[in-house]
Design an enzyme around this catalytic site. Structure first.
Site, PDB file in Angstrom:
ATOM      1  N   TYR A   1       0.832  -1.192   0.000  1.00 39.32           N
ATOM      2  CA  TYR A   1       0.000   0.000   0.000  1.00 39.32           C
ATOM      3  C   TYR A   1       0.873   1.249   0.000  1.00 39.32           C
ATOM      4  CZ  TYR A   1      -3.717  -3.272   1.475  1.00 39.32           C
ATOM      5  OH  TYR A   1      -4.603  -4.315   1.560  1.00 39.32           O
TER       6      TYR A   1
ATOM      7  N   LEU B   1     -17.531  -3.438   1.509  1.00 40.61           N
ATOM      8  CA  LEU B   1     -18.533  -2.546   0.938  1.00 40.61           C
ATOM      9  C   LEU B   1     -18.405  -2.470  -0.577  1.00 40.61           C
ATOM     10  CD1 LEU B   1     -18.198   0.362   3.539  1.00 40.61           C
ATOM     11  CD2 LEU B   1     -19.911  -1.444   3.490  1.00 40.61           C
TER      12      LEU B   1
ATOM     13  N   VAL C   1     -15.508   0.236  -5.938  1.00 39.91           N
ATOM     14  CA  VAL C   1     -16.036   1.432  -6.608  1.00 39.91           C
ATOM     15  C   VAL C   1     -16.917   0.989  -7.769  1.00 39.91           C
ATOM     16  CG1 VAL C   1     -14.066   2.920  -6.044  1.00 39.91           C
ATOM     17  CG2 VAL C   1     -13.980   1.513  -8.098  1.00 39.91           C
TER      18      VAL C   1
ATOM     19  N   ASN D   1     -19.492   3.430  10.051  1.00 36.86           N
ATOM     20  CA  ASN D   1     -19.071   2.032  10.015  1.00 36.86           C
ATOM     21  C   ASN D   1     -19.173   1.391  11.399  1.00 36.86           C
ATOM     22  OD1 ASN D   1     -18.459   2.330   7.305  1.00 36.86           O
ATOM     23  ND2 ASN D   1     -16.246   2.378   7.590  1.00 36.86           N
TER      24      ASN D   1
END
Length: 296
Positions: free
Chosen positions: A66, A208, A211, A264
Site C-alpha cells: 500500500y 462494501l 467502486v 461504520n
C-alpha cells in the site's frame, strides 16, 4: 466520549472473533488500502484512524504494497501515543518478498514504518513463486524472533488452503483474508465452510465493494434499503452487518473521514434477523456452485 460512543465501543468489544490460538479480535477493524496517497488528506486520514480506534475498531490492516510503505508510515503516525496493547496490527508481505532471502528484511522495514517492535498478524499477500513450505518456515522463525505473534494468508482459495494444510506447519495459519461482500458471495460455497471446520476466521477486505457499478448496485439495492429502513440504519451499515453476522468474519472497511468511520462503527449495533438475510439473498443469492475467488 459521549454515551453513544460508549455504546458503540461496548458493542464492538462484545462482537469479537476468536482466532485459532484463542485470541479475541474485533469483528470490525479498519482497512487502509489507498490511504496516504494524497498529502492534502493526511491529517484527515490520521484523525479517521484515531477515531476508529476510540470506537473499538482497534484492528488495523495494512501492507507493504500500500503506497510502497506509505500506508504503514501513516498508521505509525496515527497510533503514536496509543498503548501498543490496545491495538491489533496486521500487515502483509509481497509474494516476491515472502522467501528466506527477503522476508526478514521486509518485516523489519514494516515494523520500522509502523514504529512498533512486533506485528500481531503477518500475512502472505497472495501466492507467488516462493514455495509455501519456505514461507511457512520463515513465518515460524519470525514468531521465534519476536517480530510477529502469528501469521496468515490472503487471497487463498480452497485448493490453496488445502495445500497449505498439507505443508509442515501450515495448519498454524491464523486467518485467510479475501474479498467478501454481499455482491461477492462465492466464498460461501466451499471456502468458508472449510475454514469453519478448522476454526480459521475469514478477514473480509472491501466488505462494501470497491467502486463503480457494483458498489452503487449494492447501496441502491431495494433489498438493502428495505433492511436498512427496518433497522433505522444506512445501506453501508447493513452491508457491514451482513459480512459480520456469522460472528466468524472480520470486516476491514476503509473510511475516508471520521464521519464515515463513525457510520461504520455503528454497524456493530445491528443484529440482522433471518428475515433480513432472506430479503438480502433474494436480490443477492448465495452461490450454488464453485465460483473463482474474486480479488477486485
Amino acid at each position: 466520549m459521549g454515551s453513544t460512543e460508549l455504546d458503540i465501543l461496548g458493542v464492538n468489544r462484545a462482537h469479537a472473533v476468536i482466532l485459532p490460538d484463542g485470541t479475541a479480535v474485533p469483528g470490525l477493524g479498519q482497512g487502509t488500502w489507498h490511504l496516504a496517497e494524497n498529502p492534502s488528506k493526511r491529517s484527515r486520514e490520521i484523525e479517521t484512524l484515531q477515531t476508529g480506534v476510540r470506537l473499538g475498531m482497534t484492528l488495523i490492516d495494512t501492507a507493504e504494497m500500500y503506497g510502497e510503505g506509505a500506508s504503514e508510515k501513516l498508521i505509525g503516525e496515527a497510533i503514536r501515543g496509543i498503548p501498543r496493547e490496545k491495538l491489533f496490527l496486521v500487515s502483509k508481505v509481497y509474494p516476491h518478498n515472502a522467501g528466506r532471502s527477503h522476508i526478514f528484511e521486509s518485516c523489519k522495514n514494516t515494523l520500522k514504518r509502523l514504529g512498533v517492535s512486533s506485528l500481531d498478524l503477518y500475512l502472505l499477500h497472495w501466492r507467488g513463486r516462493v514455495p509455501l513450505a519456505e514461507t511457512v518456515s520463515c513465518m515460524e522463525e519470525l514468531i521465534k524472533m519476536g517480530l510477529i505473534r502469528r501469521w496468515g494468508v490472503s487471497n487463498f482459495d480452497l485448493e490453496d488452503m488445502e495445500e497449505l494444510w498439507g505443508t509442515p506447519g501450515g495448519n498454524r495459519c491464523a486467518v485467510n483474508q479475501v474479498l467478501y461482500h454481499l455482491g461477492s458471495r462465492g466464498v460461501e460455497y466451499d471456502l468458508i465452510p472449510w475454514m469453519d471446520s478448522y476454526n480459521v476466521p475469514l478477514m473480509a477486505y472491501c466488505p462494501l465493494a470497491q467502486v463503480g457499478t457494483l458498489r452503487r448496485g449494492l447501496l441502491e439495492s431495494s433489498a438493502v434499503k428495505e433492511v436498512a429502513l427496518a433497522h433505522n440504519a444506512s445501506p453501508v451499515q447493513i452491508l457491514l452487518s451482513f459480512v459480520m453476522h456469522s460472528g466468524k468474519v472480520i470486516a476491514i472497511p476503509k473510511a475516508s473521514s471520521p464521519e464515515h468511520v463513525y457510520e461504520n462503527a455503528k454497524s456493530g449495533m445491528i443484529e440482522l434477523t433471518q428475515k433480513d438475510l432472506e430479503t438480502l439473498s433474494a436480490d443477492f443469492p448465495p452461490p450454488r456452485h464453485k465460483v473463482p475467488l474474486d480479488m477486485q
